[in-house]
Design an enzyme around this catalytic site. Structure first.
Site, PDB file in Angstrom:
ATOM      1  N   GLN A 278     -52.706 -16.358 -42.204  1.00  0.00           N
ATOM      2  CA  GLN A 278     -52.483 -16.900 -43.493  1.00  0.00           C
ATOM      3  C   GLN A 278     -52.812 -18.500 -43.603  1.00  0.00           C
ATOM      4  O   GLN A 278     -52.728 -19.118 -42.397  1.00  0.00           O
ATOM      5  CB  GLN A 278     -51.305 -16.773 -44.242  1.00  0.00           C
ATOM      6  CG  GLN A 278     -50.156 -17.206 -43.598  1.00  0.00           C
ATOM      7  CD  GLN A 278     -48.987 -16.371 -44.123  1.00  0.00           C
ATOM      8  OE1 GLN A 278     -48.673 -15.667 -45.098  1.00  0.00           O
ATOM      9  NE2 GLN A 278     -47.892 -16.763 -43.251  1.00  0.00           N
ATOM     10  N   HIS A 308     -33.193 -16.013 -54.920  1.00  0.00           N
ATOM     11  CA  HIS A 308     -32.655 -15.608 -53.799  1.00  0.00           C
ATOM     12  C   HIS A 308     -31.282 -14.978 -54.055  1.00  0.00           C
ATOM     13  O   HIS A 308     -30.782 -14.225 -53.095  1.00  0.00           O
ATOM     14  CB  HIS A 308     -32.844 -16.641 -52.708  1.00  0.00           C
ATOM     15  CG  HIS A 308     -34.010 -17.081 -52.265  1.00  0.00           C
ATOM     16  ND1 HIS A 308     -34.777 -18.075 -52.571  1.00  0.00           N
ATOM     17  CD2 HIS A 308     -34.915 -16.306 -51.126  1.00  0.00           C
ATOM     18  CE1 HIS A 308     -35.905 -18.207 -51.978  1.00  0.00           C
ATOM     19  NE2 HIS A 308     -35.872 -17.055 -51.249  1.00  0.00           N
ATOM     20  N   ASP A 332     -39.039 -18.597 -44.411  1.00  0.00           N
ATOM     21  CA  ASP A 332     -38.499 -19.919 -44.645  1.00  0.00           C
ATOM     22  C   ASP A 332     -37.120 -20.274 -44.782  1.00  0.00           C
ATOM     23  O   ASP A 332     -36.588 -21.215 -44.573  1.00  0.00           O
ATOM     24  CB  ASP A 332     -39.198 -20.082 -45.984  1.00  0.00           C
ATOM     25  CG  ASP A 332     -38.866 -18.934 -47.066  1.00  0.00           C
ATOM     26  OD1 ASP A 332     -37.450 -18.577 -47.262  1.00  0.00           O
ATOM     27  OD2 ASP A 332     -39.514 -18.468 -47.771  1.00  0.00           O
ATOM     28  N   ASP A 386     -45.698  -7.385 -36.976  1.00  0.00           N
ATOM     29  CA  ASP A 386     -46.131  -6.464 -38.244  1.00  0.00           C
ATOM     30  C   ASP A 386     -44.785  -5.530 -38.613  1.00  0.00           C
ATOM     31  O   ASP A 386     -44.637  -4.734 -37.775  1.00  0.00           O
ATOM     32  CB  ASP A 386     -47.249  -5.703 -38.263  1.00  0.00           C
ATOM     33  CG  ASP A 386     -47.761  -5.080 -39.523  1.00  0.00           C
ATOM     34  OD1 ASP A 386     -47.030  -5.014 -40.338  1.00  0.00           O
ATOM     35  OD2 ASP A 386     -48.985  -4.669 -39.446  1.00  0.00           O
ATOM     36  N   ALA A 387     -44.285  -5.721 -39.585  1.00  0.00           N
ATOM     37  CA  ALA A 387     -42.900  -5.143 -40.007  1.00  0.00           C
ATOM     38  C   ALA A 387     -43.420  -3.686 -40.114  1.00  0.00           C
ATOM     39  O   ALA A 387     -42.611  -2.602 -39.758  1.00  0.00           O
ATOM     40  CB  ALA A 387     -42.480  -5.388 -41.503  1.00  0.00           C
ATOM     41  N   ASP A 404     -38.604  -8.858 -48.464  1.00  0.00           N
ATOM     42  CA  ASP A 404     -39.193  -9.860 -49.291  1.00  0.00           C
ATOM     43  C   ASP A 404     -40.604 -10.249 -48.760  1.00  0.00           C
ATOM     44  O   ASP A 404     -40.920 -11.426 -48.240  1.00  0.00           O
ATOM     45  CB  ASP A 404     -38.256 -11.189 -48.895  1.00  0.00           C
ATOM     46  CG  ASP A 404     -38.351 -12.290 -50.229  1.00  0.00           C
ATOM     47  OD1 ASP A 404     -39.210 -11.701 -51.036  1.00  0.00           O
ATOM     48  OD2 ASP A 404     -38.052 -13.423 -49.905  1.00  0.00           O
TER      49      ASP A 404
END
Length: 544
Positions: A278, A308, A332, A386-387, A404
């Site tokens: 990305q 959050h 993040d 990769d989840a 998320d």
């Protein structure tokens, strides 16, 4: 039989019926010349495929419609290559007097001219498309015309090289040699662009370097065929100058691209990076730091605490225990900050796709301040991958799972909101555990919000959709899910909060009437049929 490749009249293989160059028409090539021709075929294919991926990736980044962007870029490029292949037959068509050297000269000259036209176009088209997007229009038209022009030129390369090579050998041998290297080159281009060129150089410098490849091939061809090609020295010099110019241009495109990109944001860009996954951009304006991934806003420090707290507090309160937490995405560190504040949390596993996002959360002063050094906590373990693939290999059960992920506006992201993926997560959730996922906007993308909730329910969960207002995003939705029953009115807040109150928390689960839906009115998002990208793109008025 129809499968026999023979000429029934002569009882000979059909290959014998294909016109072959006569001995008088043959042009013997030395070993170096044959190698250069084959190398040119491989380089042309590698460069062409990398350009297709570049145009598709750039358009997808700009407009967000992944499938359409790659469909136009790749489909248009391949169709235009067919046109170029057809047009190549009209180059060097005169065989009068068996003047074979003239034919070969025409073929070599035509190939050189194609490469010289492609080189600057490859280097400058991405910047041009970006400029069109920033200017506010004509991007799709620019993409269509660019793919048409580049595709036609790319389509002429292999036929010209094949015809040149068949002056030295049979059609069968020429095709076999050129196509073998052509396919090998395609593999190199397909791998090199996402794994090397894009993450190491960035999109625009990569385009300039790709543009230098045809220019280098001009030098190689002109040098190898200099006894046969009139003006070979001039062609060689022109190719060399163009290659050097494009390589010099490569680092300059960074500042040009940055200048254009700055116009997309209303604040100063303080960080930017392109990874293999990305484009990461961080902006800052009067203390408000914002993170954008592929142009989509991820958070604003002015109000991210609302998002959050709403993401983490309900699920942490609903779970029977909060000892072991799995956080998917959120590299993040802002969701991690809230999780670590909750009492009873003993271990948090963060599973993030892009290491660059976590590195940013660990090191950039603005993010470190916002997440309060969350990644330095000894309870945190970070894994990358990769989840969708990594979750199935996780050995543990978790009391709380928090997903998320970015909005599911592309098929590659929709799988992370699919029935199959939710079933995998359920297999890692403790019996009295709970999970939550962000679910887009219940007001602006109501079908997407409803589909996420319906998909979780179809996976065997009890579901509890809720929403919160975040000024940077507008109304935003989440879906709380569990194996057992949850009473939202009994949820509580165990930490000092900035936004949520014990009275407000259960009220989040009371959806406004215009954000509710009838059960069964939307489809389940499945791996075999991802409906979320379409729902995500649907406008609100298409709901009714």
């Amino acid at each position: 039989m129809g499968f026999l490749n023979v000429d029934k009249g002569q009882n000979k293989p059909l290959e014998s019926s294909i016109p072959q160059p006569s001995s008088a028409e043959r042009l013997p090539l030395n070993r170096r010349q044959r190698s250069v021709v084959l190398l040119a075929a491989a380089a042309s294919s590698a460069c062409g495929l990398a350009v297709e991926l570049l145009l598709g990736g750039l358009t997808s980044y700009l407009v967000g419609d992944h499938a359409l962007a790659y469909g136009v870029a790749l489909g248009g490029f391949l169709a235009a290559m067919g046109v170029g292949s057809y047009l190549s037959q009209f180059v060097a068509v005169s065989y009068k007097n068996s003047n074979n050297p003239t034919i070969a000269q025409d073929l070599i000259r035509a190939f050189i001219q194609v490469e010289l036209a492609m080189a600057p176009a490859i280097a400058l088209v991405p910047l041009g498309l970006f400029a069109l997007f920033v200017a506010g229009g004509w991007l799709w038209l620019g993409l269509a015309l660019s793919t048409l022009f580049l595709g036609i030129l790319a389509g002429m390369e292999v036929p010209l090289l094949t015809r040149l090579l068949e002056r030295d050998s049979s059609v069968k041998e020429a095709l076999a040699g050129v196509l073998a290297l052509d396919y090998a080159g395609a593999l190199v281009g397909a791998i090199a662009f996402p794994l090397v060129l894009l993450p190491w150089l960035g999109m625009f410098p990569a385009a300039a370097c790709l543009g230098a490849v045809p220019a280098v091939m001009v030098v190689a061809i002109a040098q190898s065929f200099r006894p046969l090609l009139p003006g070979a020295k001039r062609w060689r010099q022109l190719g060399l100058v163009m290659a050097i110019a494009l390589l010099v241009l490569a680092p300059l495109t960074v500042s040009l691209g940055n200048t254009l990109e700055n116009r997309l944001y209303k604040a100063a860009v303080i960080y930017r990076q392109t990874t293999q996954y990305q484009r990461i951009v961080l902006t800052q304006n009067a203390g408000d730091t914002r993170l954008f991934l592929n142009g989509d806003l991820q958070f604003s420090t002015a109000d991210e605490y609302r998002y959050h707290e709403a993401l983490t507090y309900p699920v942490l309160s609903a779970a029977g225990s909060s000892k072991r937490v799995l956080l998917l995405g959120a590299g993040d560190g802002l969701a991690l900050r809230e999780i670590l504040r909750w009492p009873g949390v003993e271990a948090v596993t963060v599973l993030e796709l892009d290491p660059a996002v976590v590195n940013l959360g660990r090191s950039h002063p603005a993010l470190v301040k916002a997440n309060r050094h969350a990644f330095d906590d000894p309870r945190v373990m970070v894994q990358f991958g990769d989840a969708f693939q990594a979750v199935r290999d996780l050995p543990n059960f978790f009391d709380v799972i928090i997903a998320d992920f970015p909005d599911p506006d592309r098929d590659v992201l929709a799988k992370l909101y699919s029935d199959g993926f939710y079933r995998m997560l359920r297999s890692h959730l403790s019996p009295d555990g709970a999970m939550v996922t962000q679910a887009s906007s219940p007001y602006f993308a109501p079908k997407a919000f409803a589909s996420v909730a319906e998909t979780l329910a179809a996976s065997g969960f009890n579901t509890y959709p809720y929403r919160v207002d975040v000024p940077s995003f507008g109304p935003w939705g989440f879906v709380l899910a569990s194996n057992g029953e949850i009473n939202p009115s009994q949820l509580d807040i165990a930490v000092e909060s900035r936004f949520l109150t014990p009275q407000l928390l259960p009220a989040l689960f009371s959806l406004p009437k215009d954000e509710q839906w009838e059960p069964g009115s939307v489809e389940i998002n499945r791996l075999s049929h991802p409906v979320l990208p379409k729902y995500q793109r649907d406008r609100r008025w298409q709901w009714y």
